[in-house]
Design a protein around this motif. Structure first.
Motif, PDB file in Angstrom:
ATOM      1  N   SER A 114       0.810  -1.216   0.000  1.00 49.14           N
ATOM      2  CA  SER A 114       0.000   0.000   0.000  1.00 49.14           C
ATOM      3  C   SER A 114       0.841   1.263   0.000  1.00 49.14           C
ATOM      4  N   PHE A 115       2.088   1.168   0.490  1.00 50.35           N
ATOM      5  CA  PHE A 115       2.909   2.368   0.636  1.00 50.35           C
ATOM      6  C   PHE A 115       4.270   2.257  -0.035  1.00 50.35           C
ATOM      7  N   ASP A 116       4.569   1.138  -0.687  1.00 55.40           N
ATOM      8  CA  ASP A 116       5.881   0.952  -1.289  1.00 55.40           C
ATOM      9  C   ASP A 116       6.194   2.028  -2.319  1.00 55.40           C
ATOM     10  N   ASP A 117       5.191   2.407  -3.120  1.00 58.62           N
ATOM     11  CA  ASP A 117       5.440   3.420  -4.140  1.00 58.62           C
ATOM     12  C   ASP A 117       5.788   4.769  -3.517  1.00 58.62           C
ATOM     13  N   LEU A 118       5.130   5.096  -2.394  1.00 61.14           N
ATOM     14  CA  LEU A 118       5.396   6.371  -1.739  1.00 61.14           C
ATOM     15  C   LEU A 118       6.746   6.363  -1.027  1.00 61.14           C
ATOM     16  N   ALA A 119       7.125   5.227  -0.433  1.00 63.80           N
ATOM     17  CA  ALA A 119       8.442   5.131   0.202  1.00 63.80           C
ATOM     18  C   ALA A 119       9.545   5.286  -0.841  1.00 63.80           C
ATOM     19  N   LYS A 120       9.387   4.628  -1.979  1.00 63.37           N
ATOM     20  CA  LYS A 120      10.379   4.739  -3.048  1.00 63.37           C
ATOM     21  C   LYS A 120      10.434   6.162  -3.592  1.00 63.37           C
ATOM     22  N   LEU A 121       9.276   6.794  -3.742  1.00 58.62           N
ATOM     23  CA  LEU A 121       9.229   8.169  -4.234  1.00 58.62           C
ATOM     24  C   LEU A 121       9.939   9.124  -3.267  1.00 58.62           C
ATOM     25  N   ILE A 124       4.098  13.937   0.267  1.00 61.90           N
ATOM     26  CA  ILE A 124       4.093  12.475   0.313  1.00 61.90           C
ATOM     27  C   ILE A 124       3.590  11.990   1.670  1.00 61.90           C
ATOM     28  N   ALA A 125       4.031  12.643   2.758  1.00 58.79           N
ATOM     29  CA  ALA A 125       3.577  12.267   4.097  1.00 58.79           C
ATOM     30  C   ALA A 125       2.067  12.427   4.235  1.00 58.79           C
ATOM     31  N   ASP A 126       1.528  13.512   3.687  1.00 57.74           N
ATOM     32  CA  ASP A 126       0.079  13.722   3.736  1.00 57.74           C
ATOM     33  C   ASP A 126      -0.660  12.624   2.975  1.00 57.74           C
ATOM     34  N   GLU A 127      -0.088  12.187   1.848  1.00 60.61           N
ATOM     35  CA  GLU A 127      -0.717  11.120   1.069  1.00 60.61           C
ATOM     36  C   GLU A 127      -0.692   9.800   1.837  1.00 60.61           C
ATOM     37  N   ILE A 128       0.379   9.556   2.593  1.00 64.06           N
ATOM     38  CA  ILE A 128       0.443   8.345   3.421  1.00 64.06           C
ATOM     39  C   ILE A 128      -0.687   8.344   4.438  1.00 64.06           C
ATOM     40  N   VAL A 129      -0.903   9.493   5.095  1.00 66.74           N
ATOM     41  CA  VAL A 129      -1.988   9.597   6.076  1.00 66.74           C
ATOM     42  C   VAL A 129      -3.334   9.392   5.393  1.00 66.74           C
ATOM     43  N   ASN A 130      -3.509   9.972   4.209  1.00 64.90           N
ATOM     44  CA  ASN A 130      -4.774   9.793   3.470  1.00 64.90           C
ATOM     45  C   ASN A 130      -5.009   8.326   3.147  1.00 64.90           C
ATOM     46  N   ARG A 131      -3.953   7.615   2.788  1.00 60.43           N
ATOM     47  CA  ARG A 131      -4.106   6.189   2.475  1.00 60.43           C
ATOM     48  C   ARG A 131      -4.436   5.383   3.733  1.00 60.43           C
ATOM     49  N   LEU A 132      -3.803   5.739   4.852  1.00 62.20           N
ATOM     50  CA  LEU A 132      -4.126   5.053   6.106  1.00 62.20           C
ATOM     51  C   LEU A 132      -5.613   5.206   6.425  1.00 62.20           C
ATOM     52  N   LYS A 133      -6.118   6.427   6.265  1.00 60.76           N
ATOM     53  CA  LYS A 133      -7.539   6.666   6.516  1.00 60.76           C
ATOM     54  C   LYS A 133      -8.393   5.945   5.487  1.00 60.76           C
ATOM     55  N   GLY A 134      -7.913   5.911   4.232  1.00 59.51           N
ATOM     56  CA  GLY A 134      -8.655   5.207   3.186  1.00 59.51           C
ATOM     57  C   GLY A 134      -8.748   3.719   3.449  1.00 59.51           C
TER      58      GLY A 134
END
Length: 398
Positions: free
Chosen positions: A30-37, A149-159
């Motif tokens: 769920s977050f691999d793409d964001l960690a790599k980015l 990117i951090a904000d998107e991680i939080v959005n995905r957690l909520k999603g």
């Protein structure tokens, strides 16, 4: 580290993290793409998505470094969650707080750190961090991109939490559908039976038009009854829902999450369950947060070569059921005053047997979560003879 950094809103922070009801093991993809980015943006070899509970930093996604968890007091990200902006350490090896940490002294010999808090509902759940063996510079432009990117991680957690809730509601709707099918069988059976009686009587009276009409009712009713039987038969055996554990699955999850912590401290860790109730389903709501904090606390206050044991069973009586969980250790134990402070929510931080830093919120959170589930917490302990935390939670059946 004698003075552990603790956010002023630590209890609210832990409650917000608990509300996500995460198990910390199923989110890599769920977050691999964001960690790599994040690593690409920063120009570093390593990036981590870290969530921090009362005892442990959990790396739910990793790029360039294979690490799943570490004690909270060893982490750099515990400082990142103290503020609302990026936290930077130019050279970890020259900073008194970090120069002796295993990730600085040993492989991968980290030097540079930059972290951005993962903020939700006014609290920092953890951090997105980038690290490297070499010194780097994060420009304001890069810092802003990492914040996005951090904000998107939080959005995905909520999603993810929202999707879990929707799946649960869908499962409930499917269960309702099956209940409806069950409920209509009775009336339909009666209609078909009545139609059969009338059909037989009508045949004696030779009323051809009535017979034809009633035969049509009988045929249609029989088709609906067969459909209801088909719906009902598909529900056996019922698989676990997305929001459910059974004892067998819960045991496996706890071993996967906490066996490494115990081994690192040379503690024998075991999870025992009742075989006859191993496959009985129950709600997983907040259970990982409750039992996980109790296990981390037990490991913290148990010396090397000690034991931490989790025992779980489901007791059924008079149409209801209770989930019984006991977390026992052979640690330093508590006196009655200490037990009362925990039960009153006033327990203060203490240092563990291996020098671990206490944060004073883990057991308060456990008590709060148990009470939110209408459960009970009982503590048996003696100084020098270990402690047993006994949890009783009503089982909510579907």
């Amino acid at each position: 580290m004698s003075n552990a950094p603790i956010p002023a809103n630590e209890m609210d922070r832990l409650l917000n993290l608990a509300e996500l009801d995460l198990d910390y093991t199923n989110y890599d993809e769920s977050f691999d793409d964001l960690a790599k980015l994040a690593a690409k943006v920063a120009g570093t070899d390593i990036s981590l998505v870290n969530l921090i509970d009362a005892y442990t930093q959990w790396s739910i996604s990793r790029h360039g470094l294979d690490i799943e968890q570490m004690p909270r007091e060893d982490s750099v990200c515990q400082y990142t969650v103290m503020g609302n902006t990026g936290f930077e350490v130019k050279d970890l090896s020259s900073d008194e707080r970090f120069k002796d940490k295993f990730y600085v002294v040993d492989d991968p010999n980290l030097r540079y750190y930059y972290g951005v808090p993962l903020t939700s509902n006014g609290t920092n759940l953890g951090a997105l961090c980038v690290l490297d063996e070499k010194i780097h510079e994060i420009t304001p432009e890069k810092a802003e991109l990492l914040k996005i990117i951090a904000d998107e991680i939080v959005n995905r957690l909520k999603g993810i939490k929202l999707i879990k809730n929707l799946k649960n509601k869908l499962n409930e709707a499917n269960e309702d559908k099956k209940k409806v099918a069950h409920d209509i069988r009775g009336p339909l059976g009666g209609i078909i039976g009545l139609a059969q009686v009338i059909s037989e009587q009508g045949h004696e009276n030779q009323i051809d038009e009535v017979l034809e009409f009633i035969n049509m009712i009988h045929k249609s009713g029989r088709s609906i009854l067969e459909l209801a039987d088909e719906i009902l038969s598909s529900s056996e055996p019922r698989p676990l829902k997305a929001d459910e554990f059974n004892l067998s699955l819960f045991k496996d999850k706890l071993e996967k999450l906490y066996m490494a912590q115990a081994r690192n401290k040379k503690i024998k860790f075991a999870v025992n369950i009742s075989p006859e109730n191993a496959n009985t389903p129950f709600s997983k709501n907040k259970l990982l947060q409750i039992v996980g904090n109790l296990i981390s606390n037990a490991i913290k206050f148990t010396p090397e070569q000690g034991d931490v044991t989790v025992s779980m069973d489901i007791e059924s009586h008079e149409g209801s059921a209770i989930l019984r969980i006991k977390v026992s250790d052979t640690g330093i134990g508590l006196n009655q005053e200490g037990i009362n402070k925990i039960l009153d929510g006033n327990m203060q931080s203490n240092t563990g047997t291996g020098g671990e830093v206490g944060y004073g919120f883990g057991l308060a959170l456990v008590k709060h979560l148990i009470e939110s589930l209408n459960g009970k917490l009982h503590i048996d302990s003696q100084v020098g003879q270990g402690t047993s935390f006994k949890v009783s939670i009503p089982v909510v059946r579907s």
